[in-house]
Design a protein around this motif. Structure first.
Motif, short mmCIF file in Angstrom:
data_model
loop_
_atom_site.label_atom_id
_atom_site.label_comp_id
_atom_site.label_asym_id
_atom_site.label_seq_id
_atom_site.Cartn_x
_atom_site.Cartn_y
_atom_site.Cartn_z
N SER A 41 0.66 -1.07 -0.43
CA SER A 41 -0.04 0.35 0.02
C SER A 41 0.87 1.12 -0.37
O SER A 41 2.47 1.34 -0.35
N ALA A 42 0.38 2.08 -0.04
CA ALA A 42 1.04 3.60 0.25
C ALA A 42 1.26 3.86 1.86
O ALA A 42 0.83 3.19 2.52
N THR A 47 -2.76 7.75 1.40
CA THR A 47 -3.65 8.80 0.46
C THR A 47 -4.42 9.56 1.15
O THR A 47 -4.76 10.07 0.53
N GLU A 74 1.02 4.71 -3.66
CA GLU A 74 2.03 2.75 -4.43
C GLU A 74 3.13 3.43 -4.86
O GLU A 74 4.12 2.58 -5.11
N PHE A 136 -4.19 -1.22 -4.87
CA PHE A 136 -5.32 0.11 -4.26
C PHE A 136 -5.46 0.59 -6.47
O PHE A 136 -6.50 1.25 -6.72
N ARG A 150 -11.04 2.82 -0.86
CA ARG A 150 -10.51 2.54 0.02
C ARG A 150 -9.67 1.52 0.96
O ARG A 150 -10.96 0.58 0.83
N GLY A 151 -8.76 1.29 0.83
CA GLY A 151 -8.74 -0.73 2.02
C GLY A 151 -8.29 -1.30 0.25
O GLY A 151 -7.80 -2.52 0.78
N GLY A 152 -8.44 -0.50 -1.18
CA GLY A 152 -8.05 -1.23 -2.18
C GLY A 152 -6.67 -2.40 -2.50
O GLY A 152 -7.28 -3.22 -2.76
N SER A 153 -5.60 -2.35 -1.78
CA SER A 153 -4.47 -3.10 -1.84
C SER A 153 -5.01 -4.68 -1.44
O SER A 153 -4.46 -5.33 -2.17
N ASP A 154 -5.90 -4.93 -0.77
CA ASP A 154 -6.13 -5.83 -0.28
C ASP A 154 -6.77 -6.64 -1.61
O ASP A 154 -6.36 -7.69 -1.97
N1 ASP Z 1 -4.05 3.95 0.63
C1 ASP Z 1 -4.62 2.90 0.09
C2 ASP Z 1 -5.89 3.39 1.22
O1 ASP Z 1 -5.13 3.99 1.97
C3 ASP Z 1 -5.44 1.80 -0.05
C4 ASP Z 1 -4.62 0.63 0.99
O2 ASP Z 1 -4.09 0.87 2.14
O3 ASP Z 1 -5.54 -0.73 0.80
O4 ASP Z 1 -7.29 3.39 1.04
#
Ligand code: ASP
Ligand code: ADP
Ligand code: MG
Length: 410
Positions: A41-42, A47, A74, A136, A150-154
């Protein structure tokens, strides 16, 4: 030898020191003969910082340009991690989402992955390199940069694992697995060794941000072996997301308590009770791409009805504006709104075979003087909307009432 996808969240790559630690962990797995695809992720907070910059320029940033900006976090971590791996003596190469190509639809800021071209990655893996792919992000068919929510790296990690038919997808984060509830709210929360996809889907969709819901959806659909682990510990099996409940084990009725602080409620009062009204109210909301969560329509008494629904707090202002316009055109009596609410949910597959869980939940909340504003249920969950000031209390009393702090949950 296995092909493993490892995803590292923001806190796991929060500094160059942390990135060096991640590189050492990856190098360790590589030395054991595995093929590694790594998705960072970043850096934590980055982000948010990028989105805040965009908001300094524009109150409602153009979504396409917002993705151009938000995706850069990222890009920094993939470069740094690939360099750190080389410093460890490991051959590595980084790619952004569009470079791979992670093809998405064009729904900027919450795009869906449609397809992944795995050729470059397979060639690099075959040449013995560790491949580092930005989480992401992707690109639509016209080459526009998109982000996955948000959270899209998963979701990036699981989708890459599915595309490559990886043996396991490991999600490294700042907790050592999935807990019975967020351990930051309830210190008595217990780590689960396993949780079913079904339960994890509910937990994620009800606000447990330890995994983005789409990543769980993807993993269930493509049978990806998914595990949540800590990047701050060297030991531990984390939590494995399992396909089926272990039939040999006595399942607890409730597996976890989830919550979501980002809720807002809108109520339209006194709308004429006739066919098509729900559509006329919610159609414009859907057209504006605003997700609606709970919906309640009260029984009519005088040929009018009250209609309530909840949306994400970030979309509250826009939803209110739209609803006020529609309500006026429908001849409604008025619109009420409340953006100081939250949703607390109990989740468990064991609920199917145990009636009476809902009433127990209402009893526990009632005894604490917590008023319930909305209720919704499914086969394996019960959710209530309550005043946000009661969030912590509600989570804790329910966690205790359902025995989740003990090894043998009831
Ligand atoms: N960097 C993005 C976020 O903060 C994606 C992630 O962390 O999964 O939402
Ligand atoms: P990352 O940056 O690694 O993706 P996130 O902040 O997105 O990490 O997700 C990890 C966080 O999820 C934890 O720090 C924890 O506060 C929160 N969380 C919420 N519910 C749960 C749960 N049931 N089990 C574990 N963590 C949870
Ligand atoms: Mg996350």
């Amino acid at each position: 030898m296995a092909l493993i996808v490892q995803k590292f969240g923001g806190t796991s790559v929060a500094s160059t020191d942390r990135i060096k630690k991640v590189a050492r962990r990856v190098a360790h797995w590589k030395a054991r003969g595995h093929d590694l695809l790594v998705v960072p992720s970043a850096m934590s907070g980055e982000t948010n910082r990028l989105i805040a910059l965009a908001r300094e320029i524009s109150e409602a940033p153009d979504p396409r340009e917002l993705d151009v900006i938000a995706s850069t976090g990222e890009q920094v971590t993939i470069g740094l991690l690939a360099m750190a791996l080389k410093e460890e003596g490991v051959e590595a190469i980084s790619y952004t989402g569009p470079q791979v190509r992670v093809l998405t639809d064009s729904t900027f800021t919450k795009a869906r992955i449609l397809q992944i071209d795995d050729r470059k990655i397979r060639d690099d893996l075959a040449a013995g390199r560790v491949v580092v792919v930005a989480g992401f992000q992707g690109a639509d068919e016209n080459g526009n940069i998109t982000t996955l929510g948000r959270g899209g790296s998963d979701t990036s990690a699981v989708a890459l694992a599915a595309a490559l038919n990886a043996d396991e997808c490991q999600i490294y984060t700042d907790v050592d697995g999935v807990y019975t509830t967020d351990p930051r709210i309830e210190p008595e929360a217990r780590k689960l060794d396993t949780i079913t996809f079904e339960e994890m889907m509910e937990m994620a969709s009800l606000g447990s941000k330890v995994l983005q819901i789409r990543s769980v959806e993807f993993a269930g659909k493509y049978k990806v072996k998914l595990r949540v682990l800590s990047s701050f510990q060297d030991e531990g099996e984390g939590t494995l997301i399992t396909v089926e409940e272990d039939k040999h084990m006595e399942q607890p009725i409730i597996s976890g308590i989830a919550f979501n602080r980002d809720e807002a409620k809108l109520t339209v009062l006194g709308i004429p009770d006739r066919p098509g009204v729900a559509y006329r109210l919610l159609g414009p909301i859907a057209e504006a791409n605003i997700d609606v969560d709970m919906i309640i329509q009260n029984g009519a008494s005088d040929e009018t009805t009250d209609f309530s629904f909840t949306v994400n707090r970030g979309e509250f202002a826009r939803a209110l504006e739209i609803v006020q316009a529609t309500a006026a055109s429908l001849g409604a009596r008025g619109v009420l709104s409340d953006n100081k609410i939250c949703k607390v949910s109990a989740v468990g597959v064991g609920m199917r075979s145990h009636p009476g869980i809902a009433s127990r939940m209402f009893d526990v909340l009632g005894r604490e003087g917590i008023n319930i504003k909305m209720i919704s249920t499914s086969e394996i969950k019960i959710s209530v909307v309550v005043d946000e000031k009661y969030l912590e209390l509600a989570v804790r009393v329910l966690h205790k009432a359902f025995g989740l702090d003990k090894k043998e949950a009831v």
